[in-house]
Design an enzyme around this catalytic site. Structure first.
Site, PDB file in Angstrom:
ATOM      1  N   SER A   1      10.457  16.339   0.356  1.00  0.00           N
ATOM      2  CA  SER A   1       9.102  16.602   0.781  1.00  0.00           C
ATOM      3  C   SER A   1       8.262  15.351   1.015  1.00  0.00           C
ATOM      4  O   SER A   1       7.195  15.429   1.620  1.00  0.00           O
ATOM      5  CB  SER A   1       8.398  17.479  -0.258  1.00  0.00           C
ATOM      6  OG  SER A   1       8.318  16.792  -1.501  1.00  0.00           O
TER       7      SER A   1
ATOM      8  N   SER B   1      13.145  14.787  -3.345  1.00  0.00           N
ATOM      9  CA  SER B   1      12.095  14.517  -2.365  1.00  0.00           C
ATOM     10  C   SER B   1      11.731  13.058  -2.124  1.00  0.00           C
ATOM     11  O   SER B   1      10.969  12.769  -1.194  1.00  0.00           O
ATOM     12  CB  SER B   1      10.825  15.267  -2.747  1.00  0.00           C
ATOM     13  OG  SER B   1      10.916  16.587  -2.288  1.00  0.00           O
TER      14      SER B   1
ATOM     15  N   LYS C   1       1.735   9.427  -1.389  1.00  0.00           N
ATOM     16  CA  LYS C   1       1.988  10.816  -1.022  1.00  0.00           C
ATOM     17  C   LYS C   1       0.778  11.643  -1.445  1.00  0.00           C
ATOM     18  O   LYS C   1       0.202  11.409  -2.513  1.00  0.00           O
ATOM     19  CB  LYS C   1       3.253  11.301  -1.737  1.00  0.00           C
ATOM     20  CG  LYS C   1       3.693  12.713  -1.400  1.00  0.00           C
ATOM     21  CD  LYS C   1       4.998  13.043  -2.119  1.00  0.00           C
ATOM     22  CE  LYS C   1       5.486  14.450  -1.824  1.00  0.00           C
ATOM     23  NZ  LYS C   1       6.759  14.739  -2.529  1.00  0.00           N
TER      24      LYS C   1
HETATM   25  N1  GLN Z   1      13.935  20.252  -1.377  1.00  0.00           N
HETATM   26  C1  GLN Z   1      13.694  20.607  -2.739  1.00  0.00           C
HETATM   27  C2  GLN Z   1      12.751  21.780  -2.803  1.00  0.00           C
HETATM   28  O1  GLN Z   1      12.429  22.279  -1.791  1.00  0.00           O
HETATM   29  C3  GLN Z   1      13.181  19.427  -3.518  1.00  0.00           C
HETATM   30  C4  GLN Z   1      11.757  19.133  -3.258  1.00  0.00           C
HETATM   31  C5  GLN Z   1      11.222  18.027  -4.119  1.00  0.00           C
HETATM   32  O2  GLN Z   1      11.969  17.199  -4.647  1.00  0.00           O
HETATM   33  N2  GLN Z   1       9.921  18.029  -4.301  1.00  0.00           N
HETATM   34  O3  GLN Z   1      12.354  22.196  -3.841  1.00  0.00           O
END
Ligand code: GLN
Length: 485
Positions: free
Chosen positions: A153, A177, A78
């Site tokens: 994400s 994420s 990532k």
């Molecule tokens: N969807 C969550 C957010 O927008 C989690 C994102 C993540 O785990 N990086 O913060």
């Protein structure tokens, strides 16, 4: 079967027997990327020359009998993980041309293990999002239906694994994420315990919640990757000096006597009937393997999303203060005044969602509001930790959906951040408490979209998660289905 379709386990066996070379495997993966990447857009950077050089080095190690469990295995990273000499954007314009001078600890460990690093995957900007639509560069598409989001994400990571554009991946998980995109793309994803894996070289979003973990085509593959990256790192003060167990040894297939706690997830509004059905069937499968249900209650889960959306933005606004156009990253030109330069750089460099989080966090931490928001959220966080402690006194694992619905169409929630935030309800509590969580494929909705099962365990109990996930996989074939690309 083409080499790119192999699991890590199968590929490693062929490599060890010298029936396949790391270079052949890597070329096969790179050809697959050429063939399907235009439709999926999972990568921000593909490093074909680097990958081929690493593959040739892996072949030398294999020939010399000096190979480990990941030697010659093509993996993706990532783009939140620093890679020495290789652009690391975090999905943001502000880091568009940032080339880190060092490797994240996890990257260093994968290199040492002999893995082949194919490239950097797309993500929501600074990992803020659930759909990868917040990438400053492009949305990634779900390989099961390219009109839909892959989750986020770590959407690029999950899509790349699902589309066979790498054999496994590293993602990061602050509120879901890794697990949520894994669920939406029909692959396995593991968020380890906070402190299990070093965060050194992970671009920080919310430092008390962030954790790096693997995505793969099977639980065994995730176990292999975790074994390579886990363990204490003196460069991350929150990484725990606990010994790393033998994760492969946990894959016994035996669930007799396992106590599974089922929180009342059906009471959550907006749960898709297909998700409810698949998860209920999965619980039945676990029971048929020898597990038994015990009642649990997590009364403060209802406050988890609200708590997270105070704590995560508060930490983010502090972490992101460093992007000021001075030390690194892009700078907006044309100003004569320092404050104007900051303002222009940050207004141009950060996307809408990142700016929203910075504003939320700044507000929650400001004088006069701190007690009402940040302090209160920290107190509720403790109640959530206590809920889990009580639950795990009665059960070994908690089982629930990963996400309330299957992957939604691109654009469907883009203008409605609140609805987007609410979809994190099942994954956020594990980050607030620091416990590990695993997503495994457990079914398909009527339109053929994958559904994931979440399994959670006590701190540092990844072994139990892997054992349960692996046993579930042995009894089902959801993880073997491939998207119709
Ligand atoms: N969807 C969550 C957010 O927008 C989690 C994102 C993540 O785990 N990086 O913060």
């Amino acid at each position: 079967m083409q080499p790119f379709q192999l699991t890590i386990e199968a590929a490693a066996n062929l490599l060890a027997r010298r029936e396949l070379s790391a270079e052949e495997l890597t070329r096969s993966v790179l050809e697959r990327v050429d063939a399907v990447e235009p439709r999926v857009e999972a990568y921000l950077t593909v490093d074909a020359p680097g990958a081929l050089a690493q593959a040739r080095e892996a072949d030398r190690r294999l020939a010399a009998g000096d190979a480990g469990p990941l030697t010659g295995i093509p993996l993706s990273l990532k783009d939140v993980l620093c890679t020495r000499g290789l652009r690391t954007t975090c999905g943001s314009r502000i880091l568009e041309n940032f080339v880190p001078p060092y490797d994240a600890t996890v990257v260093e460990r994968l290199r040492r293990a002999g893995a082949v690093l194919v490239g950097k995957t797309n993500m929501d900007e600074f990992a803020m999002g659930s759909s990868t639509e917040n990438s400053a560069f492009k949305p990634t598409r779900n390989p099961w239906d390219t009109r839909r989001i892959p989750g986020g994400s770590s959407g690029g990571a999950a899509a790349a694994v699902a589309a066979d554009m790498c054999l496994g991946a590293l993602g990061s998980d602050t509120g879901g994420s890794i697990r949520q995109p894994a669920s939406h793309c029909g692959v396995v994803g593991l968020k380890p315990t906070y402190g299990r894996v070093s965060r050194f070289g992970l671009v920080a979003f919310a430092s008390s919640l962030d954790q790096i973990g693997p995505l793969g085509k099977s639980v065994a593959d995730c176990a292999r990757i975790l074994a390579a990256i886990a363990g204490h790192d003196p460069r991350d003060a929150t990484s725990v000096p606990e010994t790393v167990p033998d994760y492969q040894a946990a894959l016994t297939g035996d669930l007799h006597g396992l106590r599974i706690g089922i929180p009342d997830f059906a009471a959550i509004g907006g749960l898709d009937p297909a998700v409810a059905r698949s998860v209920a069937a999965a619980i039945g499968t676990l029971e048929s393997l020898g597990a038994r249900q015990v009642p649990v209650s997590l009364p403060h889960t209802a406050y988890a999303v609200a708590t997270y959306y105070i704590i995560a933005p508060s930490e983010a606004c502090s972490n992101l203060a460093r992007y000021d156009g001075v030390r690194f990253g892009a700078r907006a030109g044309g100003q004569t005044d320092l404050l104007e330069m900051y303002r222009a750089t940050r207004s141009k460099g950060f996307g809408e969602e990142v700016q929203r989080r910075i504003l939320l966090g700044t507000y929650a931490l400001s004088a006069g509001y701190y007690d009402a928001y940040y302090r209160k959220a920290s107190q509720v966080r403790t109640l959530i930790v206590e809920d889990f402690k009580r639950a795990f006194a009665a059960c070994d694992v908690l089982v629930s959906p990963v996400a309330p619905t299957p992957a939604f169409p691109i654009g469907a929630k883009a203008d409605d951040p609140l609805t987007m935030y609410l979809s994190d309800i099942f994954t956020i509590p594990a980050n607030l408490a620091g416990i590990p969580g695993l997503a495994v494929p457990c079914g398909f909705a009527d339109d053929g979209l994958p559904v994931g099962l979440q399994i959670q365990a006590r701190h540092f109990n990844e072994e139990t998660l892997l054992r349960v996930g692996h046993a579930f996989e042995q009894a089902t074939d959801f993880h073997q289905h491939k998207p119709p690309l």
